[in-house]
Scaffold this motif. Structure first.
Motif, PDB file in Angstrom:
ATOM      1  N   GLY A   1       0.797  -1.218   0.000  1.00  0.00           N
ATOM      2  CA  GLY A   1       0.000   0.000   0.000  1.00  0.00           C
ATOM      3  C   GLY A   1       0.824   1.261   0.000  1.00  0.00           C
ATOM      4  O   GLY A   1       0.289   2.358  -0.198  1.00  0.00           O
TER       5      GLY A   1
ATOM      6  N   SER B   1      -1.952   2.066  -3.907  1.00  0.00           N
ATOM      7  CA  SER B   1      -2.737   3.119  -3.264  1.00  0.00           C
ATOM      8  C   SER B   1      -3.741   3.731  -4.229  1.00  0.00           C
ATOM      9  O   SER B   1      -4.870   4.061  -3.838  1.00  0.00           O
ATOM     10  CB  SER B   1      -1.809   4.199  -2.699  1.00  0.00           C
ATOM     11  OG  SER B   1      -1.046   4.813  -3.726  1.00  0.00           O
ATOM     12  N   GLU B   2      -3.368   3.869  -5.500  1.00  0.00           N
ATOM     13  CA  GLU B   2      -4.298   4.398  -6.493  1.00  0.00           C
ATOM     14  C   GLU B   2      -5.437   3.423  -6.760  1.00  0.00           C
ATOM     15  O   GLU B   2      -6.591   3.844  -6.926  1.00  0.00           O
ATOM     16  CB  GLU B   2      -3.546   4.714  -7.783  1.00  0.00           C
ATOM     17  CG  GLU B   2      -2.587   5.892  -7.639  1.00  0.00           C
ATOM     18  CD  GLU B   2      -1.646   6.039  -8.817  1.00  0.00           C
ATOM     19  OE1 GLU B   2      -1.775   5.230  -9.780  1.00  0.00           O
ATOM     20  OE2 GLU B   2      -0.776   6.940  -8.792  1.00  0.00           O
TER      21      GLU B   2
ATOM     22  N   ALA C   1      -7.761   3.569  -3.690  1.00  0.00           N
ATOM     23  CA  ALA C   1      -8.480   4.837  -3.624  1.00  0.00           C
ATOM     24  C   ALA C   1      -9.557   4.959  -4.691  1.00  0.00           C
ATOM     25  O   ALA C   1     -10.484   5.769  -4.545  1.00  0.00           O
ATOM     26  CB  ALA C   1      -7.492   6.005  -3.746  1.00  0.00           C
TER      27      ALA C   1
ATOM     28  N   HIS D   1      -1.561  -4.309   1.951  1.00  0.00           N
ATOM     29  CA  HIS D   1      -2.092  -3.484   0.868  1.00  0.00           C
ATOM     30  C   HIS D   1      -3.074  -2.424   1.367  1.00  0.00           C
ATOM     31  O   HIS D   1      -2.727  -1.263   1.541  1.00  0.00           O
ATOM     32  CB  HIS D   1      -2.749  -4.378  -0.190  1.00  0.00           C
ATOM     33  CG  HIS D   1      -1.799  -5.283  -0.892  1.00  0.00           C
ATOM     34  ND1 HIS D   1      -1.733  -6.642  -0.653  1.00  0.00           N
ATOM     35  CD2 HIS D   1      -0.855  -5.024  -1.827  1.00  0.00           C
ATOM     36  CE1 HIS D   1      -0.796  -7.188  -1.408  1.00  0.00           C
ATOM     37  NE2 HIS D   1      -0.242  -6.230  -2.135  1.00  0.00           N
ATOM     38  N   ARG D   2      -4.341  -2.830   1.588  1.00  0.00           N
ATOM     39  CA  ARG D   2      -5.394  -1.871   1.916  1.00  0.00           C
ATOM     40  C   ARG D   2      -5.124  -1.126   3.219  1.00  0.00           C
ATOM     41  O   ARG D   2      -5.289   0.101   3.292  1.00  0.00           O
ATOM     42  CB  ARG D   2      -6.745  -2.600   1.986  1.00  0.00           C
ATOM     43  CG  ARG D   2      -7.220  -3.153   0.649  1.00  0.00           C
ATOM     44  CD  ARG D   2      -8.310  -4.195   0.805  1.00  0.00           C
ATOM     45  NE  ARG D   2      -7.785  -5.430   1.396  1.00  0.00           N
ATOM     46  CZ  ARG D   2      -8.521  -6.528   1.599  1.00  0.00           C
ATOM     47  NH1 ARG D   2      -9.820  -6.529   1.279  1.00  0.00           N
ATOM     48  NH2 ARG D   2      -7.980  -7.614   2.117  1.00  0.00           N
TER      49      ARG D   2
ATOM     50  N   ALA E   1      -2.246   1.429   2.787  1.00  0.00           N
ATOM     51  CA  ALA E   1      -2.685   2.603   2.028  1.00  0.00           C
ATOM     52  C   ALA E   1      -3.554   3.507   2.893  1.00  0.00           C
ATOM     53  O   ALA E   1      -3.415   4.744   2.861  1.00  0.00           O
ATOM     54  CB  ALA E   1      -3.442   2.167   0.776  1.00  0.00           C
TER      55      ALA E   1
ATOM     56  N   ALA F   1      -2.686   7.358   4.086  1.00  0.00           N
ATOM     57  CA  ALA F   1      -3.597   8.424   3.661  1.00  0.00           C
ATOM     58  C   ALA F   1      -4.199   9.147   4.864  1.00  0.00           C
ATOM     59  O   ALA F   1      -4.332  10.381   4.858  1.00  0.00           O
ATOM     60  CB  ALA F   1      -4.700   7.838   2.776  1.00  0.00           C
TER      61      ALA F   1
END
Length: 310
Positions: free
Chosen positions: A210, A216-217, A220, A262-263, A266, A270
């Motif tokens: 992430g 991240s894109e 999102a 990953h999730r 990110a 953020a």
């Protein structure tokens, strides 16, 4: 809205380090001593006042950490909170150290030490007795720190963030983690990112994390991400100043996904940026980021959670 930071008076802290034997009390006291605290282990309760205010203490304004557990003379879990509050001129706090029974048994097995409450019985007998004995202290504690998943270096980092004398601002730590490897035990607030599609099942994203732009894109761009992040940000912006006003100096925020690579990573990155834009200074810790991708772990966890988009 930024947090209203009202510096607290420079009153020395008096920290009682207690909890389960084998949960890391010696490591905590060593770390606090390295941070400039006056520390002592297994102090008889009758000597607490003299240690805090005795003439032999070279620095009357230094923070004090006292380790007490079932081995300490006069140890009375029900009476200790009131005893701490009776010491004048300090800000009393209780840190209760805990770990799972299985982890404590493993540690006793590795060190070959006997549990103080079961010297002639299996360690699990003493662990059960001690958990019952110290239940009142756990309830009264200002902080409960589960060290099951913490390496010594991570524990020391956690202590520096919570008890380091770098100022009197609210300390916010955002942790990413994987539910499949156990929930974050240092987070006060936990948010579950498993409602989003899992990038692990996309071939080109699997080896990334992430922290990488493609992941991240991708995250999102998913339906629900913006709404989740906006609402979570608003809630945290409302809660964090109120925690500070209520006397809480440390808040842990956890973002979890399946594998923790990953999730959740990110989201942690953020949200840290969003909170910085609101005047906070969050720390970030990625608990499981360095672990390798694991198909069976991801698949098994998501099977338990129901159908997932892959």
């Amino acid at each position: 809205m930024s947090v209203a930071r009202r510096p607290l008076p420079r009153v020395p802290r008096l920290l009682l380090v207690t909890g389960m034997s084998g949960a890391g009390k010696s490591t905590v006291l060593d770390a606090l001593e390295d941070m400039g605290w006056d520390t002592v282990d297994n102090l008889p309760t009758s000597l607490l006042h003299d240690f805090v205010h005795g003439a032999d203490r070279p620095r009357s304004n230094a923070h004090v950490a006292v380790g007490m557990d079932a081995r300490s003379r006069g140890f009375d879990p029900a009476a200790l909170p009131a005893l701490l509050r009776s010491i004048p001129g300090v800000r009393p706090e209780i840190l209760y150290l805990d770990a799972t029974g299985a982890e404590l048994i493993r540690r006793y097995g590795e060190t070959r030490r006997r549990h103080p409450l079961s010297p002639d019985r299996p360690a699990e007998d003493g662990i059960g007795r001690e958990r019952d004995l110290t239940a009142a202290l756990r309830l009264a504690a200002d902080a409960v720190l589960d060290t099951t998943d913490l390496k010594p270096a991570d524990l020391r980092d956690h202590l520096r963030q919570r008890y380091g004398d770098e100022g009197d601002d609210l300390v916010v730590t955002i942790t990413s983690f994987g539910f499949a490897r156990g929930i974050s035990r240092t987070s006060d607030l936990v948010f579950d990112l498993r409602f989003l599609p899992n990038p692990h099942w996309i071939e080109e994203l699997r080896p990334l994390t992430g922290a990488d732009a493609p992941v991240s894109e991708y995250v999102a761009a998913q339906d629900g991400w913006d709404d989740f992040m906006d609402r979570t940000e608003e809630m945290l912006a409302m809660l964090l100043p109120r925690y500070w006003e209520a006397g809480k100096t440390y808040v842990g925020i956890g973002f979890g996904c399946t594998g923790g690579r990953h999730r959740s990573v990110a989201a942690a990155i953020a949200m840290a940026e969003r909170l910085r834009n609101r005047g906070f200074s969050p720390n970030i810790r990625h608990r499981d980021l360095g672990l390798r991708p694991n198909d069976s772990l991801e698949q098994g966890q998501e099977r338990n959670q129901g159908p997932r988009d892959q």
